[in-house]
Design a protein around this motif. Structure first.
Motif, PDB file in Angstrom:
ATOM      1  N   GLN A   1       0.829  -1.205   0.000  1.00  0.00           N
ATOM      2  CA  GLN A   1       0.000   0.000   0.000  1.00  0.00           C
ATOM      3  C   GLN A   1       0.867   1.259   0.000  1.00  0.00           C
ATOM      4  OE1 GLN A   1      -3.060  -2.002   3.145  1.00  0.00           O
ATOM      5  NE2 GLN A   1      -3.306   0.203   2.861  1.00  0.00           N
ATOM      6  N   HIS A   2       0.372   2.288  -0.691  1.00  0.00           N
ATOM      7  CA  HIS A   2       1.102   3.555  -0.743  1.00  0.00           C
ATOM      8  C   HIS A   2       0.130   4.733  -0.633  1.00  0.00           C
ATOM      9  CE1 HIS A   2       3.593   0.633  -3.031  1.00  0.00           C
ATOM     10  NE2 HIS A   2       4.567   1.214  -2.361  1.00  0.00           N
ATOM     11  N   LYS A   3       0.566   5.760   0.072  1.00  0.00           N
ATOM     12  CA  LYS A   3      -0.213   6.987   0.129  1.00  0.00           C
ATOM     13  C   LYS A   3       0.080   7.819  -1.112  1.00  0.00           C
ATOM     14  CE  LYS A   3      -0.609   7.489   5.164  1.00  0.00           C
ATOM     15  NZ  LYS A   3      -0.329   8.363   6.338  1.00  0.00           N
ATOM     16  N   VAL A   4      -0.929   8.557  -1.562  1.00  0.00           N
ATOM     17  CA  VAL A   4      -0.760   9.424  -2.735  1.00  0.00           C
ATOM     18  C   VAL A   4      -1.262  10.822  -2.396  1.00  0.00           C
ATOM     19  CG1 VAL A   4      -0.974   7.520  -4.383  1.00  0.00           C
ATOM     20  CG2 VAL A   4      -3.027   8.765  -3.650  1.00  0.00           C
ATOM     21  N   GLU A   5      -0.930  11.774  -3.257  1.00  0.00           N
ATOM     22  CA  GLU A   5      -1.299  13.168  -3.001  1.00  0.00           C
ATOM     23  C   GLU A   5      -2.650  13.542  -3.585  1.00  0.00           C
ATOM     24  OE1 GLU A   5       1.863  15.654  -4.312  1.00  0.00           O
ATOM     25  OE2 GLU A   5       3.295  14.914  -2.820  1.00  0.00           O
ATOM     26  N   LEU A   6      -3.301  12.612  -4.259  1.00  0.00           N
ATOM     27  CA  LEU A   6      -4.618  12.898  -4.823  1.00  0.00           C
ATOM     28  C   LEU A   6      -5.655  13.055  -3.719  1.00  0.00           C
ATOM     29  CD1 LEU A   6      -4.704  10.255  -7.714  1.00  0.00           C
ATOM     30  CD2 LEU A   6      -4.199  12.706  -7.919  1.00  0.00           C
ATOM     31  N   SER A   7      -6.716  13.800  -4.002  1.00  0.00           N
ATOM     32  CA  SER A   7      -7.817  13.914  -3.042  1.00  0.00           C
ATOM     33  C   SER A   7      -8.571  12.589  -2.996  1.00  0.00           C
ATOM     34  CB  SER A   7      -8.775  15.033  -3.461  1.00  0.00           C
ATOM     35  OG  SER A   7      -9.476  14.665  -4.649  1.00  0.00           O
ATOM     36  N   GLU A   8      -9.323  12.379  -1.921  1.00  0.00           N
ATOM     37  CA  GLU A   8     -10.099  11.139  -1.796  1.00  0.00           C
ATOM     38  C   GLU A   8     -11.077  11.004  -2.957  1.00  0.00           C
ATOM     39  OE1 GLU A   8     -12.045  10.176   1.813  1.00  0.00           O
ATOM     40  OE2 GLU A   8     -10.179   9.929   2.960  1.00  0.00           O
ATOM     41  N   GLN A   9     -11.671  12.104  -3.387  1.00  0.00           N
ATOM     42  CA  GLN A   9     -12.629  12.043  -4.496  1.00  0.00           C
ATOM     43  C   GLN A   9     -11.930  11.654  -5.795  1.00  0.00           C
ATOM     44  OE1 GLN A   9     -16.053  12.319  -4.082  1.00  0.00           O
ATOM     45  NE2 GLN A   9     -15.915  11.381  -6.116  1.00  0.00           N
ATOM     46  N   GLN A  10     -10.739  12.190  -6.018  1.00  0.00           N
ATOM     47  CA  GLN A  10      -9.990  11.813  -7.215  1.00  0.00           C
ATOM     48  C   GLN A  10      -9.616  10.333  -7.185  1.00  0.00           C
ATOM     49  OE1 GLN A  10      -6.944  14.953  -6.706  1.00  0.00           O
ATOM     50  NE2 GLN A  10      -7.367  15.569  -8.825  1.00  0.00           N
ATOM     51  N   VAL A  11      -9.218   9.875  -6.015  1.00  0.00           N
ATOM     52  CA  VAL A  11      -8.858   8.458  -5.849  1.00  0.00           C
ATOM     53  C   VAL A  11     -10.051   7.574  -6.175  1.00  0.00           C
ATOM     54  CG1 VAL A  11      -8.318   6.677  -4.141  1.00  0.00           C
ATOM     55  CG2 VAL A  11      -6.975   8.799  -4.202  1.00  0.00           C
ATOM     56  N   ARG A  12     -11.204   7.928  -5.642  1.00  0.00           N
ATOM     57  CA  ARG A  12     -12.402   7.114  -5.871  1.00  0.00           C
ATOM     58  C   ARG A  12     -12.862   7.181  -7.320  1.00  0.00           C
ATOM     59  NH1 ARG A  12     -15.437   8.398  -0.053  1.00  0.00           N
ATOM     60  NH2 ARG A  12     -13.982   7.119   1.161  1.00  0.00           N
ATOM     61  N   ASP A  13     -12.768   8.342  -7.925  1.00  0.00           N
ATOM     62  CA  ASP A  13     -13.150   8.472  -9.336  1.00  0.00           C
ATOM     63  C   ASP A  13     -12.249   7.598 -10.213  1.00  0.00           C
ATOM     64  OD1 ASP A  13     -15.148  10.236  -8.674  1.00  0.00           O
ATOM     65  OD2 ASP A  13     -14.031  12.044  -9.265  1.00  0.00           O
ATOM     66  N   ASN A  14     -10.940   7.640  -9.949  1.00  0.00           N
ATOM     67  CA  ASN A  14      -9.999   6.830 -10.727  1.00  0.00           C
ATOM     68  C   ASN A  14     -10.240   5.342 -10.509  1.00  0.00           C
ATOM     69  OD1 ASN A  14      -8.844   9.220 -11.543  1.00  0.00           O
ATOM     70  ND2 ASN A  14      -6.988   9.016 -10.303  1.00  0.00           N
ATOM     71  N   ALA A  15     -10.456   4.972  -9.241  1.00  0.00           N
ATOM     72  CA  ALA A  15     -10.678   3.566  -8.917  1.00  0.00           C
ATOM     73  C   ALA A  15     -11.967   3.056  -9.566  1.00  0.00           C
ATOM     74  CB  ALA A  15     -10.734   3.372  -7.402  1.00  0.00           C
ATOM     75  N   MET A  16     -13.012   3.885  -9.552  1.00  0.00           N
ATOM     76  CA  MET A  16     -14.278   3.474 -10.136  1.00  0.00           C
ATOM     77  C   MET A  16     -14.150   3.302 -11.653  1.00  0.00           C
ATOM     78  SD  MET A  16     -17.341   2.554  -9.335  1.00  0.00           S
ATOM     79  CE  MET A  16     -17.730   3.269  -7.729  1.00  0.00           C
ATOM     80  N   ALA A  17     -13.387   4.166 -12.288  1.00  0.00           N
ATOM     81  CA  ALA A  17     -13.173   4.044 -13.732  1.00  0.00           C
ATOM     82  C   ALA A  17     -12.432   2.750 -14.052  1.00  0.00           C
ATOM     83  CB  ALA A  17     -12.393   5.248 -14.246  1.00  0.00           C
ATOM     84  N   GLU A  18     -11.442   2.402 -13.237  1.00  0.00           N
ATOM     85  CA  GLU A  18     -10.702   1.157 -13.442  1.00  0.00           C
ATOM     86  C   GLU A  18     -11.611  -0.050 -13.251  1.00  0.00           C
ATOM     87  OE1 GLU A  18      -6.507   3.142 -11.784  1.00  0.00           O
ATOM     88  OE2 GLU A  18      -7.456   1.505 -10.667  1.00  0.00           O
ATOM     89  N   PHE A  19     -12.430   0.012 -12.217  1.00  0.00           N
ATOM     90  CA  PHE A  19     -13.371  -1.077 -11.922  1.00  0.00           C
ATOM     91  C   PHE A  19     -14.345  -1.282 -13.077  1.00  0.00           C
ATOM     92  CE2 PHE A  19     -17.681  -2.049 -10.456  1.00  0.00           C
ATOM     93  CZ  PHE A  19     -17.494  -3.271  -9.819  1.00  0.00           C
ATOM     94  N   LYS A  20     -14.975  -0.206 -13.527  1.00  0.00           N
ATOM     95  CA  LYS A  20     -15.980  -0.311 -14.584  1.00  0.00           C
ATOM     96  C   LYS A  20     -15.387  -0.858 -15.873  1.00  0.00           C
ATOM     97  CE  LYS A  20     -19.167   3.250 -12.886  1.00  0.00           C
ATOM     98  NZ  LYS A  20     -19.779   4.587 -13.154  1.00  0.00           N
ATOM     99  N   SER A  21     -14.194  -0.413 -16.206  1.00  0.00           N
ATOM    100  CA  SER A  21     -13.526  -0.891 -17.409  1.00  0.00           C
ATOM    101  C   SER A  21     -13.242  -2.386 -17.325  1.00  0.00           C
ATOM    102  CB  SER A  21     -12.223  -0.120 -17.625  1.00  0.00           C
ATOM    103  OG  SER A  21     -11.524  -0.617 -18.748  1.00  0.00           O
ATOM    104  N   MET A  22     -12.853  -2.833 -16.156  1.00  0.00           N
ATOM    105  CA  MET A  22     -12.563  -4.249 -15.958  1.00  0.00           C
ATOM    106  C   MET A  22     -13.830  -5.089 -16.057  1.00  0.00           C
ATOM    107  SD  MET A  22     -10.347  -5.835 -12.823  1.00  0.00           S
ATOM    108  CE  MET A  22     -10.442  -7.565 -12.379  1.00  0.00           C
ATOM    109  N   VAL A  23     -14.920  -4.622 -15.483  1.00  0.00           N
ATOM    110  CA  VAL A  23     -16.194  -5.330 -15.568  1.00  0.00           C
ATOM    111  C   VAL A  23     -16.632  -5.485 -17.023  1.00  0.00           C
ATOM    112  CG1 VAL A  23     -18.674  -5.191 -15.058  1.00  0.00           C
ATOM    113  CG2 VAL A  23     -17.003  -4.677 -13.268  1.00  0.00           C
TER     114      VAL A  23
END
Length: 322
Positions: free
Chosen positions: A43-65
């Motif tokens: 695990q690593h901490k990043v400088e992105l906001s929590e909303q940016q992190v969730r938006d990016n993660a959701m995009a990755e998830f949807k693409s994989m589905v």
């Protein structure tokens, strides 16, 4: 169903190593999890906001589905209502449940408190039923939490379903007693447990980060295992599988966190992250390609912050249709 009955039922499906259906959970509460970071060095901490992190993660998830469905794999999206207490690692559902071809659903004791909140067996049964998958019985090991004993499902157990062998790296999240109890309940013949050591001196937090077992191949970072145990593990794997050894550097790019699946036609597929795909050598990719079509997914946000990758995002469903 007792272990003897389960074992007898499994006799007829010994060749079933790969699921053609998976559970995936949208990362709508995804963020850096300080609780799990205590023993998860990925695990690593990043400088992105929590909303940016969730938006990016959701995009990755949807693409994989979408991609998995296009390849003919049934994907059950298991959504859940948001509560006052967040479940930042819910995107990794393979850690709290497993299923069998005989219709059993097992739920497991999770080590971190905010991950214990992910365990929602009733809601999962309903979601599976709505997707045409039948649960005939439930079995829980969650009570072991009271003894501070944990077993995080297929995160800590890598299954050879063909030979009914469980491979497991012992750690805080993989208790030997609970491991043996599960093996007895599910009717598996052997448990091969072993110690591991990272450069930090700590054990690997989940076995499925360092190794994967397919129908006729395995990928393993065997240098983490002490030599006297390593020989035994490799000898067992090599009996009927092509052994593909990966380095510590490759493991850190999640080359061990891959999963062989099948589509509705029985075609073999191997799901992995883009970082893992890029870290495999040309020779290793060629070897893996003989066992299935390679499916790389860009889940860089999820694996960098969450410390788990593609395999962790896939809860295999072996349940019968019903």
């Amino acid at each position: 169903m007792n272990s003897t009955q389960s074992k007898e039922c499994l006799q007829g499906v010994r060749s079933l190593q790969n699921a053609n259906c998976v559970v995936m959970v949208p990362p709508k509460e995804f963020r850096y999890n300080a609780e799990t970071a205590q023993d998860n060095e990925f695990q690593h901490k990043v400088e992105l906001s929590e909303q940016q992190v969730r938006d990016n993660a959701m995009a990755e998830f949807k693409s994989m589905v979408v991609s998995l469905r296009e390849e003919g794999v049934q994907v059950v999206e298991f959504d859940y209502p948001v509560s006052e207490k967040e479940t930042p690692d819910a995107v990794f559902p393979n850690n709290w449940f497993s299923t069998t071809p005989t219709g059993e659903l097992f739920v497991f004791p999770m080590a971190c408190q905010n991950r214990q909140l992910e365990v929602r067996p009733e809601a999962l049964v309903k979601s599976l039923s709505n997707s045409g998958r039948k649960v005939t019985s439930n079995s829980s090991l969650v009570s072991f939490v009271e003894n501070d004993a944990y077993l995080e499902s297929t995160g800590v157990m890598v299954m050879d379903h063909v030979n009914r062998i469980i491979y497991a790296a012992l750690s805080h999240r993989c208790d030997r007693e609970v491991l043996e109890e599960y093996a007895q309940r599910v009717g598996y013949e052997r448990v091969i447990s072993f110690q591991t050591g990272l450069p930090s001196g700590q054990p690997i937090y989940h076995t499925n980060v360092m190794m994967a077992v397919g129908e006729s191949f395995c990928v393993i970072c065997d240098e983490l295992i002490p030599e006297f145990e390593r020989r035994f593990v490799l000898k067992s794997l090599a009996k009927d599988k092509q052994v593909i050894s990966i380095s510590l550097e490759q493991m850190n790019q999640f080359c061990g966190n891959i999963l062989q699946l099948e589509n509705a036609n029985g075609d073999k597929l191997i799901a992995m992250s883009l970082s893992a795909f890029n870290a495999f050598t040309t020779v290793q990719k060629s070897q893996l390609s003989t066992h299935g079509k390679l499916l790389p997914f860009d889940v860089s946000t999820i694996e960098n912050i969450g410390g788990g990758s593609v395999r962790c995002m896939l809860g295999e469903v072996f349940l019968p249709r019903g």
